[in-house]
Design an enzyme around this catalytic site. Structure first.
Site, PDB file in Angstrom:
ATOM      1  N   GLY A 157       0.877  25.131  13.708  1.00 44.33           N
ATOM      2  CA  GLY A 157       0.961  23.711  14.060  1.00 44.33           C
ATOM      3  C   GLY A 157       1.959  22.976  13.193  1.00 44.33           C
ATOM      4  N   TYR A 158       1.932  23.265  11.910  1.00 44.74           N
ATOM      5  CA  TYR A 158       2.867  22.625  10.982  1.00 44.74           C
ATOM      6  C   TYR A 158       4.303  22.999  11.326  1.00 44.74           C
ATOM      7  CZ  TYR A 158       4.893  21.165   6.507  1.00 44.74           C
ATOM      8  OH  TYR A 158       5.659  20.566   5.538  1.00 44.74           O
ATOM      9  N   ALA A 159       4.548  24.294  11.559  1.00 46.83           N
ATOM     10  CA  ALA A 159       5.902  24.739  11.883  1.00 46.83           C
ATOM     11  C   ALA A 159       6.398  24.085  13.168  1.00 46.83           C
ATOM     12  CB  ALA A 159       5.939  26.264  12.015  1.00 46.83           C
ATOM     13  N   SER A 161       5.379  21.217  14.450  1.00 44.92           N
ATOM     14  CA  SER A 161       5.573  19.782  14.241  1.00 44.92           C
ATOM     15  C   SER A 161       6.856  19.506  13.471  1.00 44.92           C
ATOM     16  CB  SER A 161       4.370  19.179  13.512  1.00 44.92           C
ATOM     17  OG  SER A 161       4.289  19.616  12.164  1.00 44.92           O
TER      18      SER A 161
END
Length: 253
Positions: A157-159, A161
């Site tokens: 999810g972080y990557a 975003s």
């Protein structure tokens, strides 16, 4: 030459200003002459460390609270900011990270990270940026990541975003560069903050990361100061749509 970096008379908004990279960015902008509006979900109304540092630099400080995971709160924040008067610099730094293998990365984790790291950034940029476009001037800076370029491990999810932040930076720059608004991003490398504590506490990961960084050390939050002031100042008036790594040479390895 020094006037290129002088931010006297300007107002800068920094989200995620309570600690870490956002705190360092707010202090750097204040030292360059800007008054600061600090935003964080848990920012103290008065007496915060960021307020103290801004006031030591001789600048005004305004504290606002907003949960970037709450879409309605982000819209309220945008209205509050525009009501304060002209915002010259918007630093979209507030963010979050959730670590879980992709097979176990729940919808709830995904939605939360995307809301904070990407959707709230777009909403604030759109609402504040609209006023900048109307005035014909302004600076918007996103905090991207090395994972705007790479995939990372157990942070899908972080990557996603942060890759989205890089794309948003370019998309807004394409529309607003000719209208006097500079939109750029800073991609911090491995910085010693709360978000990277788990990596630094893991001897194997810590050693592997340090071995990959040509500078031979973890970054410090204040390593972002120069890039922040540069992209906020007249020195960057012909810089548009850039995702600037400040990574100790990591991406060049």
């Amino acid at each position: 030459m020094t006037t290129l970096f002088d931010l006297s008379g300007r107002t800068a908004v920094v989200t995620g200003a309570r600690r870490g990279i956002g705190l360092a960015m707010a202090e750097a902008l204040a030292r360059a002459g800007a008054d600061i509006v600090g935003v964080s979900a848990r920012l103290e109304p008065s007496g915060s460390e960021v307020e103290r540092r801004v006031r030591v630099a001789g600048r005004r400080f305004t504290a606002l609270r907003a949960d970037l995971a709450d879409r309605a709160a982000v819209h309220r924040l945008a209205r509050e900011l525009n009501a304060l008067g002209p915002i010259d610099i918007l630093v979209n730094n507030g963010g979050t990270i959730a670590r879980a293998p992709a097979a176990d990365h729940s919808d709830e984790l995904w939605d939360h990270v995307m809301e904070v790291n990407l959707t709230s950034q777009f909403v604030l940029s759109r609402e504040v940026g609209r006023e900048m476009v109307a005035r014909g001037q302004g600076k918007i800076i996103f905090t991207a990541s090395l994972l705007s370029f790479q995939g990372g491990i157990t942070v899908p999810g972080y990557a996603a975003s942060k890759s989205g932040v890089a794309g948003l930076t370019k998309a807004l720059a394409n529309e607003w560069a000719a209208l006097g608004v500079n939109v750029n991003a800073i991609a911090p490398g491995y910085i010693a903050t709360d978000n990277t504590q788990a990596l630094r506490d893991d001897p194997g990961r810590n050693e592997a990361i340090l071995a990959r960084i040509p500078a031979g050390r973890w970054g410090r939050a204040d390593d972002l100061a120069g890039a922040t002031v540069f992209l906020s100042s007249s020195a960057s008036d012909y810089v548009n749509g850039v995702v600037l790594p400040v990574d100790g040479g990591w991406l060049g390895r």
